[in-house]
Structure formats: structure tokens, C-alpha cells
Design a protein around this motif. Structure first.
Motif, PDB file in Angstrom:
ATOM      1  N   PRO A   1       5.440   9.788  -0.633  1.00  0.00           N
ATOM      2  CA  PRO A   1       4.454   9.334  -1.614  1.00  0.00           C
ATOM      3  C   PRO A   1       3.962   7.940  -1.257  1.00  0.00           C
ATOM      4  N   LEU A   2       2.689   7.711  -1.505  1.00  0.00           N
ATOM      5  CA  LEU A   2       2.078   6.452  -1.113  1.00  0.00           C
ATOM      6  C   LEU A   2       2.317   5.334  -2.130  1.00  0.00           C
ATOM      7  N   ASP A   3       2.735   5.661  -3.329  1.00  0.00           N
ATOM      8  CA  ASP A   3       2.648   4.681  -4.419  1.00  0.00           C
ATOM      9  C   ASP A   3       3.526   3.458  -4.236  1.00  0.00           C
ATOM     10  N   GLY A   4       4.579   3.549  -3.430  1.00  0.00           N
ATOM     11  CA  GLY A   4       5.422   2.385  -3.221  1.00  0.00           C
ATOM     12  C   GLY A   4       4.985   1.484  -2.072  1.00  0.00           C
ATOM     13  N   TYR A   5       3.947   1.889  -1.368  1.00  0.00           N
ATOM     14  CA  TYR A   5       3.546   1.191  -0.151  1.00  0.00           C
ATOM     15  C   TYR A   5       2.422   0.197  -0.400  1.00  0.00           C
ATOM     16  N   ALA A   6       2.513  -0.934   0.279  1.00  0.00           N
ATOM     17  CA  ALA A   6       1.341  -1.764   0.506  1.00  0.00           C
ATOM     18  C   ALA A   6       0.645  -1.213   1.741  1.00  0.00           C
ATOM     19  N   ILE A   7      -0.674  -1.066   1.641  1.00  0.00           N
ATOM     20  CA  ILE A   7      -1.454  -0.529   2.751  1.00  0.00           C
ATOM     21  C   ILE A   7      -2.508  -1.549   3.152  1.00  0.00           C
ATOM     22  N   ALA A   8      -2.604  -1.781   4.430  1.00  0.00           N
ATOM     23  CA  ALA A   8      -3.582  -2.735   4.952  1.00  0.00           C
ATOM     24  C   ALA A   8      -4.474  -2.070   5.982  1.00  0.00           C
ATOM     25  N   TRP A   9      -5.631  -2.660   6.162  1.00  0.00           N
ATOM     26  CA  TRP A   9      -6.523  -2.304   7.255  1.00  0.00           C
ATOM     27  C   TRP A   9      -6.585  -3.477   8.230  1.00  0.00           C
ATOM     28  N   PHE A  10      -6.441  -3.144   9.496  1.00  0.00           N
ATOM     29  CA  PHE A  10      -6.628  -4.089  10.582  1.00  0.00           C
ATOM     30  C   PHE A  10      -7.743  -3.550  11.486  1.00  0.00           C
ATOM     31  N   ARG A  11      -8.282  -4.422  12.302  1.00  0.00           N
ATOM     32  CA  ARG A  11      -9.267  -3.973  13.275  1.00  0.00           C
ATOM     33  C   ARG A  11      -9.062  -4.718  14.594  1.00  0.00           C
ATOM     34  N   GLN A  12      -9.477  -4.063  15.649  1.00  0.00           N
ATOM     35  CA  GLN A  12      -9.363  -4.684  16.971  1.00  0.00           C
ATOM     36  C   GLN A  12     -10.588  -4.330  17.790  1.00  0.00           C
ATOM     37  N   ALA A  13     -11.292  -5.373  18.203  1.00  0.00           N
ATOM     38  CA  ALA A  13     -12.449  -5.215  19.070  1.00  0.00           C
ATOM     39  C   ALA A  13     -12.007  -5.390  20.519  1.00  0.00           C
TER      40      ALA A  13
END
Length: 123
Positions: free
Chosen positions: A27-39
Motif C-alpha cells: 500500500p502506498l499510504d505510508g510512503y513519501a513519494i518524490a519526483w526527481f529528474r535527470q537531464a
């Protein structure tokens, strides 16, 4: 948790895209989720994060243009990207952690990573 990022593509400057990060295996509810990017030729850069309790964080470069949100019922975190610029061109990755106290912009804080989705902003 396994994470799968999708929604990238080619868009003109000023356009919009919506990225999705779908979780499976837990289940996702306990997670912190981030977006990263790489050029190409650049280091991985933090874009945005949403904590397990819904707090949001953004890099200065995307504030006012990007919005992160989560739908725990669908095990999904989304990144709505508006007013896209050529500088937003990169491979975008989602990442997750169960840790509650993190420095959200540090890649090493996250244990689970998706495979990346390409975003290209060009006319």
C-alpha cells in the motif's frame, strides 16, 4: 514497493503533461513519494515530494507550475506539469520511502525507484 512511472512525452513549450507513479506490492499510504529528474550530462535533481500525510514540497524551479498529488485508494501519485519549458526536458523518476523524517531533496533518502519516463519540451 515497486514503482512505475508513466505519462512522459513530447510537448511544446507552454504545454502540459501529467506524470503518474503507480505502486504495487505494498500500500502506498505510508510512503513519501518524490519526483526527481535527470537531464543528459547533469546530476539528478529533486522536483517535488508529497509526504504520507499530504505535505508537499517543490523545487524553486517548478513552484507555481507543477502540482503533486496522491490518491492512496489508487496507489498513485501524480505530477501535473504546466507551463513547461525546454529546461524541464529530462528523464523523470519517482521514488519512495517509508521514513517519516527525511531531507526530501536527497536521492539517497529513498529506497525504491521507478524506471523513469522521458519528458521532452521542444518546438
Amino acid at each position: 514497493v515497486q514503482l512505475q512511472a508513466s505519462g512522459g512525452g513530447l510537448v511544446q513549450p507552454g504545454g502540459s503533461l501529467r506524470l503518474s507513479c503507480v505502486a504495487s506490492g505494498s500500500p502506498l499510504d505510508g510512503y513519501a513519494i518524490a519526483w526527481f529528474r535527470q537531464a543528459p550530462g547533469k546530476e539528478r535533481e529533486a522536483v517535488s515530494c508529497i509526504s504520507s500525510d499530504g505535505r508537499t514540497y517543490y523545487a524553486d524551479s517548478v513552484k507555481g507550475r507543477f502540482t503533486i498529488s496522491r490518491d492512496n485508494a489508487k496507489n498513485t501519485v501524480s505530477l501535473q506539469m504546466n507551463s513547461l519549458k525546454p529546461d524541464d526536458t529530462a528523464v523523470y523518476y519517482c521514488a519512495g520511502t517509508l521514513n517519516r523524517r527525511i531531507l526530501w531533496g536527497i536521492p539517497q533518502e529513498y529506497n525504491d525507484w521507478g524506471q523513469g519516463t522521458q519528458v521532452t519540451v521542444s518546438s
